[in-house]
Design a protein around this motif. Structure first.
Motif, PDB file in Angstrom:
ATOM      1  N   LYS A  37       0.857  -1.180   0.000  1.00  0.00           N
ATOM      2  CA  LYS A  37       0.000   0.000   0.000  1.00  0.00           C
ATOM      3  C   LYS A  37       0.890   1.226   0.000  1.00  0.00           C
ATOM      4  CE  LYS A  37      -2.456  -0.504   3.721  1.00  0.00           C
ATOM      5  NZ  LYS A  37      -3.494  -0.184   4.699  1.00  0.00           N
ATOM      6  N   LYS A  38       0.455   2.251  -0.716  1.00  0.00           N
ATOM      7  CA  LYS A  38       1.187   3.505  -0.739  1.00  0.00           C
ATOM      8  C   LYS A  38       0.194   4.602  -0.399  1.00  0.00           C
ATOM      9  CE  LYS A  38       3.782   6.443  -3.920  1.00  0.00           C
ATOM     10  NZ  LYS A  38       4.232   6.578  -5.308  1.00  0.00           N
ATOM     11  N   LEU A  39       0.300   5.157   0.806  1.00  0.00           N
ATOM     12  CA  LEU A  39      -0.668   6.131   1.280  1.00  0.00           C
ATOM     13  C   LEU A  39      -0.036   7.509   1.314  1.00  0.00           C
ATOM     14  CD1 LEU A  39      -2.112   4.153   4.305  1.00  0.00           C
ATOM     15  CD2 LEU A  39      -2.783   4.046   1.925  1.00  0.00           C
ATOM     16  N   ALA A  40      -0.770   8.525   0.865  1.00  0.00           N
ATOM     17  CA  ALA A  40      -0.294   9.902   0.939  1.00  0.00           C
ATOM     18  C   ALA A  40      -0.855  10.522   2.195  1.00  0.00           C
ATOM     19  CB  ALA A  40      -0.751  10.690  -0.283  1.00  0.00           C
ATOM     20  N   LEU A  41       0.005  10.853   3.169  1.00  0.00           N
ATOM     21  CA  LEU A  41      -0.450  11.359   4.453  1.00  0.00           C
ATOM     22  C   LEU A  41      -0.509  12.879   4.441  1.00  0.00           C
ATOM     23  CD1 LEU A  41       1.443   9.048   6.912  1.00  0.00           C
ATOM     24  CD2 LEU A  41      -0.732   8.725   5.777  1.00  0.00           C
ATOM     25  N   ALA A  42      -1.473  13.422   5.190  1.00  0.00           N
ATOM     26  CA  ALA A  42      -1.616  14.871   5.276  1.00  0.00           C
ATOM     27  C   ALA A  42      -0.396  15.486   5.932  1.00  0.00           C
ATOM     28  CB  ALA A  42      -2.865  15.223   6.081  1.00  0.00           C
TER      29      ALA A  42
ATOM     30  N   HIS B 115      13.008   8.076  -0.662  1.00  0.00           N
ATOM     31  CA  HIS B 115      12.846   7.023   0.342  1.00  0.00           C
ATOM     32  C   HIS B 115      11.762   6.008  -0.030  1.00  0.00           C
ATOM     33  CE1 HIS B 115      14.497  10.686   2.086  1.00  0.00           C
ATOM     34  NE2 HIS B 115      15.095   9.944   3.001  1.00  0.00           N
ATOM     35  N   ALA B 116      10.565   6.515  -0.356  1.00  0.00           N
ATOM     36  CA  ALA B 116       9.478   5.605  -0.714  1.00  0.00           C
ATOM     37  C   ALA B 116       9.813   4.823  -1.982  1.00  0.00           C
ATOM     38  CB  ALA B 116       8.170   6.369  -0.897  1.00  0.00           C
ATOM     39  N   GLN B 117      10.527   5.452  -2.904  1.00  0.00           N
ATOM     40  CA  GLN B 117      10.920   4.755  -4.134  1.00  0.00           C
ATOM     41  C   GLN B 117      11.866   3.596  -3.831  1.00  0.00           C
ATOM     42  OE1 GLN B 117      11.991   8.714  -5.908  1.00  0.00           O
ATOM     43  NE2 GLN B 117      11.313   7.716  -7.791  1.00  0.00           N
ATOM     44  N   ILE B 118      12.795   3.831  -2.918  1.00  0.00           N
ATOM     45  CA  ILE B 118      13.718   2.762  -2.527  1.00  0.00           C
ATOM     46  C   ILE B 118      12.952   1.633  -1.841  1.00  0.00           C
ATOM     47  CG2 ILE B 118      15.682   2.189  -1.035  1.00  0.00           C
ATOM     48  CD1 ILE B 118      16.665   5.086  -1.502  1.00  0.00           C
ATOM     49  N   LEU B 119      12.017   1.994  -0.966  1.00  0.00           N
ATOM     50  CA  LEU B 119      11.207   0.978  -0.284  1.00  0.00           C
ATOM     51  C   LEU B 119      10.345   0.198  -1.276  1.00  0.00           C
ATOM     52  CD1 LEU B 119      10.101   3.016   2.851  1.00  0.00           C
ATOM     53  CD2 LEU B 119      11.658   1.053   2.834  1.00  0.00           C
ATOM     54  N   GLU B 120       9.807   0.882  -2.282  1.00  0.00           N
ATOM     55  CA  GLU B 120       9.004   0.193  -3.288  1.00  0.00           C
ATOM     56  C   GLU B 120       9.845  -0.830  -4.055  1.00  0.00           C
ATOM     57  OE1 GLU B 120       7.384   3.327  -5.610  1.00  0.00           O
ATOM     58  OE2 GLU B 120       6.042   4.008  -4.015  1.00  0.00           O
ATOM     59  N   PHE B 121      11.101  -0.469  -4.348  1.00  0.00           N
ATOM     60  CA  PHE B 121      11.995  -1.434  -4.996  1.00  0.00           C
ATOM     61  C   PHE B 121      12.205  -2.649  -4.101  1.00  0.00           C
ATOM     62  CE2 PHE B 121      16.320  -3.137  -5.280  1.00  0.00           C
ATOM     63  CZ  PHE B 121      16.317  -3.596  -6.586  1.00  0.00           C
ATOM     64  N   VAL B 122      12.442  -2.409  -2.816  1.00  0.00           N
ATOM     65  CA  VAL B 122      12.621  -3.521  -1.870  1.00  0.00           C
ATOM     66  C   VAL B 122      11.375  -4.384  -1.827  1.00  0.00           C
ATOM     67  CG1 VAL B 122      12.911  -4.110   0.570  1.00  0.00           C
ATOM     68  CG2 VAL B 122      14.325  -2.314  -0.454  1.00  0.00           C
ATOM     69  N   ASP B 123      10.203  -3.743  -1.783  1.00  0.00           N
ATOM     70  CA  ASP B 123       8.944  -4.482  -1.691  1.00  0.00           C
ATOM     71  C   ASP B 123       8.703  -5.313  -2.947  1.00  0.00           C
ATOM     72  OD1 ASP B 123       6.620  -5.129  -0.191  1.00  0.00           O
ATOM     73  OD2 ASP B 123       5.428  -3.809  -1.458  1.00  0.00           O
ATOM     74  N   ASP B 124       8.999  -4.739  -4.102  1.00  0.00           N
ATOM     75  CA  ASP B 124       8.745  -5.419  -5.372  1.00  0.00           C
ATOM     76  C   ASP B 124       9.748  -6.532  -5.665  1.00  0.00           C
ATOM     77  OD1 ASP B 124       6.591  -3.764  -5.852  1.00  0.00           O
ATOM     78  OD2 ASP B 124       7.703  -2.393  -7.159  1.00  0.00           O
ATOM     79  N   GLU B 125      11.006  -6.326  -5.270  1.00  0.00           N
ATOM     80  CA  GLU B 125      12.072  -7.215  -5.720  1.00  0.00           C
ATOM     81  C   GLU B 125      12.664  -8.128  -4.645  1.00  0.00           C
ATOM     82  OE1 GLU B 125      12.734  -7.397  -8.873  1.00  0.00           O
ATOM     83  OE2 GLU B 125      11.487  -5.676  -9.456  1.00  0.00           O
ATOM     84  N   LEU B 126      12.579  -7.738  -3.374  1.00  0.00           N
ATOM     85  CA  LEU B 126      13.329  -8.456  -2.345  1.00  0.00           C
ATOM     86  C   LEU B 126      12.500  -8.929  -1.154  1.00  0.00           C
ATOM     87  CD1 LEU B 126      16.345  -5.938  -2.157  1.00  0.00           C
ATOM     88  CD2 LEU B 126      16.217  -8.020  -3.555  1.00  0.00           C
TER      89      LEU B 126
ATOM     90  N   GLU C 160       9.358 -10.193  -0.501  1.00  0.00           N
ATOM     91  CA  GLU C 160       8.571 -11.435  -0.417  1.00  0.00           C
ATOM     92  C   GLU C 160       9.454 -12.632  -0.085  1.00  0.00           C
ATOM     93  OE1 GLU C 160       5.305 -14.039  -2.964  1.00  0.00           O
ATOM     94  OE2 GLU C 160       6.227 -12.261  -3.850  1.00  0.00           O
ATOM     95  N   GLU C 161      10.561 -12.740  -0.767  1.00  0.00           N
ATOM     96  CA  GLU C 161      11.469 -13.863  -0.516  1.00  0.00           C
ATOM     97  C   GLU C 161      12.051 -13.797   0.894  1.00  0.00           C
ATOM     98  OE1 GLU C 161      15.503 -15.896  -2.460  1.00  0.00           O
ATOM     99  OE2 GLU C 161      14.384 -14.351  -3.555  1.00  0.00           O
ATOM    100  N   ALA C 162      12.171 -12.580   1.428  1.00  0.00           N
ATOM    101  CA  ALA C 162      12.719 -12.403   2.776  1.00  0.00           C
ATOM    102  C   ALA C 162      11.661 -12.563   3.863  1.00  0.00           C
ATOM    103  CB  ALA C 162      13.381 -11.035   2.892  1.00  0.00           C
ATOM    104  N   GLY C 163      10.397 -12.748   3.468  1.00  0.00           N
ATOM    105  CA  GLY C 163       9.344 -13.016   4.450  1.00  0.00           C
ATOM    106  C   GLY C 163       8.658 -11.793   5.016  1.00  0.00           C
ATOM    107  N   ILE C 164       8.800 -10.646   4.343  1.00  0.00           N
ATOM    108  CA  ILE C 164       8.120  -9.441   4.811  1.00  0.00           C
ATOM    109  C   ILE C 164       7.310  -8.819   3.679  1.00  0.00           C
ATOM    110  CG2 ILE C 164       9.806  -8.934   6.608  1.00  0.00           C
ATOM    111  CD1 ILE C 164      11.030  -6.829   4.788  1.00  0.00           C
ATOM    112  N   ASP C 165       6.372  -7.970   4.060  1.00  0.00           N
ATOM    113  CA  ASP C 165       5.491  -7.282   3.117  1.00  0.00           C
ATOM    114  C   ASP C 165       5.385  -5.834   3.586  1.00  0.00           C
ATOM    115  OD1 ASP C 165       3.593  -6.490   1.311  1.00  0.00           O
ATOM    116  OD2 ASP C 165       1.959  -7.682   2.155  1.00  0.00           O
ATOM    117  N   LEU C 166       5.792  -4.882   2.752  1.00  0.00           N
ATOM    118  CA  LEU C 166       5.840  -3.486   3.170  1.00  0.00           C
ATOM    119  C   LEU C 166       4.547  -2.747   2.871  1.00  0.00           C
ATOM    120  CD1 LEU C 166       9.424  -2.401   2.041  1.00  0.00           C
ATOM    121  CD2 LEU C 166       8.718  -3.563   4.142  1.00  0.00           C
TER     122      LEU C 166
END
Length: 283
Positions: A3-8, A52-63, A65-71
């Motif tokens: 999920k990608k949420l835009a916070l106030a 920051h969010a772009q880097i996290l999205e790369f981690v979420d998309d590419e790394l 799931e195999e590591a056992g986490i979901d961002l």
């Protein structure tokens, strides 16, 4: 799940509302809850949108799931909200700050937080539409600069490196420098603003001669790098950004995320995505 949420920008209350409305399964375990067998652990991370969010999205998309986490990545465009949200439990970790800012927040606001090693550096930059280089800056030029202490001294030192200020110490502020002829020989006039406002002042206010802009907002506002007249030196720089979590609560999932942020894959992603040097790996 991602999920990608835009916070106030103005209140933690808005953060709660957006988190509640963001959808997702309420039964999905977070980083501080036990995880049923076969399910990845969700880690809710508050982050600045770029990079920051772009880097996290790369981690979420590419790394991840195999590591056992979901961002679950929650974008936050205000520097005061992420540590509040982390402290009150709205998120499990945040990714937006460097150590001088972290230290100031812990000291002044009493947050009980811990952090990992630096992931990346975004060099602070001085921009000008009026001057092509620092040597051309005239006496009395107006400078927009961050109002938070950690980034303000950082900005003053960028101006010092450019030859526009002299003998800046770690204790200096705009107030101490403004009328000090020895430190401010060009009699620069300073306008203190919140970091996220600096690009707008620069692009919309013709009275602004120079603007000191944080790297993530340079990227977000798509400023013209050719208008830079001074750039922070990345060598031995203490302003690398890192992952932060609540004191004593570095769960296995958060530890895994921190390890992924320091992986060779993330380093390569940063180098290839920001090949202009606007974002630099810190490991």
């Amino acid at each position: 799940m991602r999920k990608k949420l835009a916070l106030a920008l103005t209140s933690v209350t808005a953060l709660f509302a957006l988190t509640a409305c963001g959808g997702g399964n309420a039964d999905t375990p977070s980083a501080n809850e036990s995880t049923p067998a076969g399910e990845n652990t969700v880690v809710k991370v508050g982050a600045s949108a770029v990079p920051h969010a772009q880097i996290l999205e790369f981690v979420d998309d590419e790394l991840a799931e195999e590591a056992g986490i979901d961002l679950e990545i929650e974008e936050i465009d205000d520097y005061q909200i992420p540590n509040q949200a982390l402290t009150d439990g709205s998120i499990d970790a945040n990714f937006f700050q460097h150590k001088p800012f972290f230290d100031d927040q812990v000291e002044t606001k009493g947050y009980k937080l811990e952090h990992g090693e630096g992931v990346h550096l975004e060099p602070l930059t001085a921009f000008s539409k009026k001057y092509d280089k620092a040597e051309e800056v005239e006496d009395g030029a107006t400078v927009v600069i961050n109002n938070d202490p950690a980034n303000q001294i950082r900005g003053l030192k960028v101006l010092e490196t450019a030859g526009l200020l002299k003998d800046i110490s770690d204790d200096d502020t705009v107030l101490s420098v403004q009328d000090d002829e020895a430190k401010n020989p060009k009699k620069l006039t300073f306008n203190e603003v919140q970091a996220e406002q600096a690009p707008k002042f620069y692009t919309d206010d013709d009275s602004v001669d120079i603007a000191i802009v944080n790297g993530n907002y340079i990227l977000q506002a798509k400023l013209n790098i050719e208008e830079a007249i001074a750039v922070e030196d990345p060598k031995d720089n203490p302003y690398a950004n890192f992952l932060t979590w609540r004191e004593g609560e570095q769960t296995d999932a958060i530890k895994t995320l921190d390890e992924l942020l320091h992986s060779d894959e993330v380093k390569k992603f940063i180098e290839e995505t920001w090949d202009d040097g606007s974002v630099i790996p810190a490991f």
